[in-house]
Design a protein around this motif. Structure first.
Motif, PDB file in Angstrom:
ATOM      1  N   ARG A 154      33.177  45.814  42.847  1.00  0.00           N
ATOM      2  CA  ARG A 154      34.203  45.254  42.077  1.00  0.00           C
ATOM      3  C   ARG A 154      35.308  46.806  41.222  1.00  0.00           C
ATOM      4  O   ARG A 154      36.733  46.574  41.116  1.00  0.00           O
TER       5      ARG A 154
ATOM      6  N   SER B 199      38.908  47.152  41.850  1.00  0.00           N
ATOM      7  CA  SER B 199      39.734  47.092  40.528  1.00  0.00           C
ATOM      8  C   SER B 199      40.580  48.154  40.460  1.00  0.00           C
ATOM      9  O   SER B 199      41.507  48.372  40.234  1.00  0.00           O
TER      10      SER B 199
ATOM     11  N   ILE C 297      44.726  48.090  39.033  1.00  0.00           N
ATOM     12  CA  ILE C 297      44.452  49.133  37.872  1.00  0.00           C
ATOM     13  C   ILE C 297      45.989  50.700  38.122  1.00  0.00           C
ATOM     14  O   ILE C 297      46.627  50.283  37.496  1.00  0.00           O
TER      15      ILE C 297
ATOM     16  N   GLU D 271      48.795  43.346  38.368  1.00  0.00           N
ATOM     17  CA  GLU D 271      47.691  44.084  38.609  1.00  0.00           C
ATOM     18  C   GLU D 271      46.941  44.641  37.692  1.00  0.00           C
ATOM     19  O   GLU D 271      45.654  44.321  38.142  1.00  0.00           O
TER      20      GLU D 271
ATOM     21  N   GLY E  90      43.171  43.094  37.606  1.00  0.00           N
ATOM     22  CA  GLY E  90      42.515  44.916  37.966  1.00  0.00           C
ATOM     23  C   GLY E  90      41.392  44.305  36.718  1.00  0.00           C
ATOM     24  O   GLY E  90      40.020  45.114  37.112  1.00  0.00           O
ATOM     25  N   LEU E  91      41.683  44.701  35.226  1.00  0.00           N
ATOM     26  CA  LEU E  91      40.967  44.717  34.085  1.00  0.00           C
ATOM     27  C   LEU E  91      39.718  44.043  34.432  1.00  0.00           C
ATOM     28  O   LEU E  91      38.561  44.002  33.919  1.00  0.00           O
TER      29      LEU E  91
ATOM     30  N   VAL F  37      38.776  42.372  37.041  1.00  0.00           N
ATOM     31  CA  VAL F  37      37.247  42.030  38.247  1.00  0.00           C
ATOM     32  C   VAL F  37      36.569  43.410  37.607  1.00  0.00           C
ATOM     33  O   VAL F  37      35.771  43.534  38.049  1.00  0.00           O
ATOM     34  N   LEU F  38      37.544  44.625  37.135  1.00  0.00           N
ATOM     35  CA  LEU F  38      36.463  45.906  37.077  1.00  0.00           C
ATOM     36  C   LEU F  38      35.065  44.963  36.061  1.00  0.00           C
ATOM     37  O   LEU F  38      34.780  45.329  36.040  1.00  0.00           O
TER      38      LEU F  38
ATOM     39  N   THR G 229      35.531  36.077  37.114  1.00  0.00           N
ATOM     40  CA  THR G 229      36.225  37.665  38.090  1.00  0.00           C
ATOM     41  C   THR G 229      36.949  36.174  38.941  1.00  0.00           C
ATOM     42  O   THR G 229      37.350  36.561  39.776  1.00  0.00           O
TER      43      THR G 229
ATOM     44  N   SER H 260      39.798  36.935  41.210  1.00  0.00           N
ATOM     45  CA  SER H 260      39.928  37.433  42.336  1.00  0.00           C
ATOM     46  C   SER H 260      40.487  35.979  43.230  1.00  0.00           C
ATOM     47  O   SER H 260      41.297  36.375  44.728  1.00  0.00           O
TER      48      SER H 260
END
Length: 146
Positions: free
Chosen positions: A11, A15, A19, A55, A59-60, A62-63, A68, A72
């Protein structure tokens, strides 16, 4: 190494590109706006900013493992759209040497394949979940319903 640690590392790695790319687009959307214009899409600067926000936020998500599966699926779709719309054709810059255009076309094809590959990784993450070290695992479905 436990499966949950591996998923966490995955992850993090997935990400990073979104990010950093999101921050880049928000700081200077001109390059992305140019690509959007060249693809024939309207409102290029607005779309570049929206892509940057998306994005960065996805991205955050998923991080930290928040929503999630949704993030995703959305990132997988984003990767496929950008792969085929922005990286799916040969590069032909007028007055450039043929060899230079050929090399740029190879790089563009690599970018397309990278995006398709990342989409596959996001589908795996969506299918199997974010692992134990995530907001989703800590708070369960209560956040989904909220």
């Amino acid at each position: 190494m436990s499966q949950n640690v591996i998923v966490l590392i995955g992850r993090i790695l997935l990400s990073i590109i979104f990010i950093t790319s999101g921050f880049g687009k928000l700081g200077d959307p001109s390059g992305t706006a140019g690509m959007i214009t060249n693809a024939g899409w309207p409102a290029a600067t607005l779309l570049a900013y929206l892509a940057g926000i998306f994005e960065l936020a996805a991205g955050l998500a998923v991080l930290v493992g928040f929503q999630t599966r949704i993030a995703s699926y959305l990132l997988a779709a984003f990767c496929l759209v950008t792969a085929f719309v922005f990286h799916g054709s040969a590069i032909n810059i007028p007055d450039f040497p043929e060899a230079a255009n050929g090399l740029l076309s190879v790089f563009n094809q690599i970018m397309m394949m990278k995006n398709i590959t990342i989409a596959g990784a996001f589908l795996v993450l969506a299918g199997f979940g974010p692992g134990a070290f995530s907001v989703d695992a800590r708070y369960g479905k209560s956040l989904v319903a909220a």
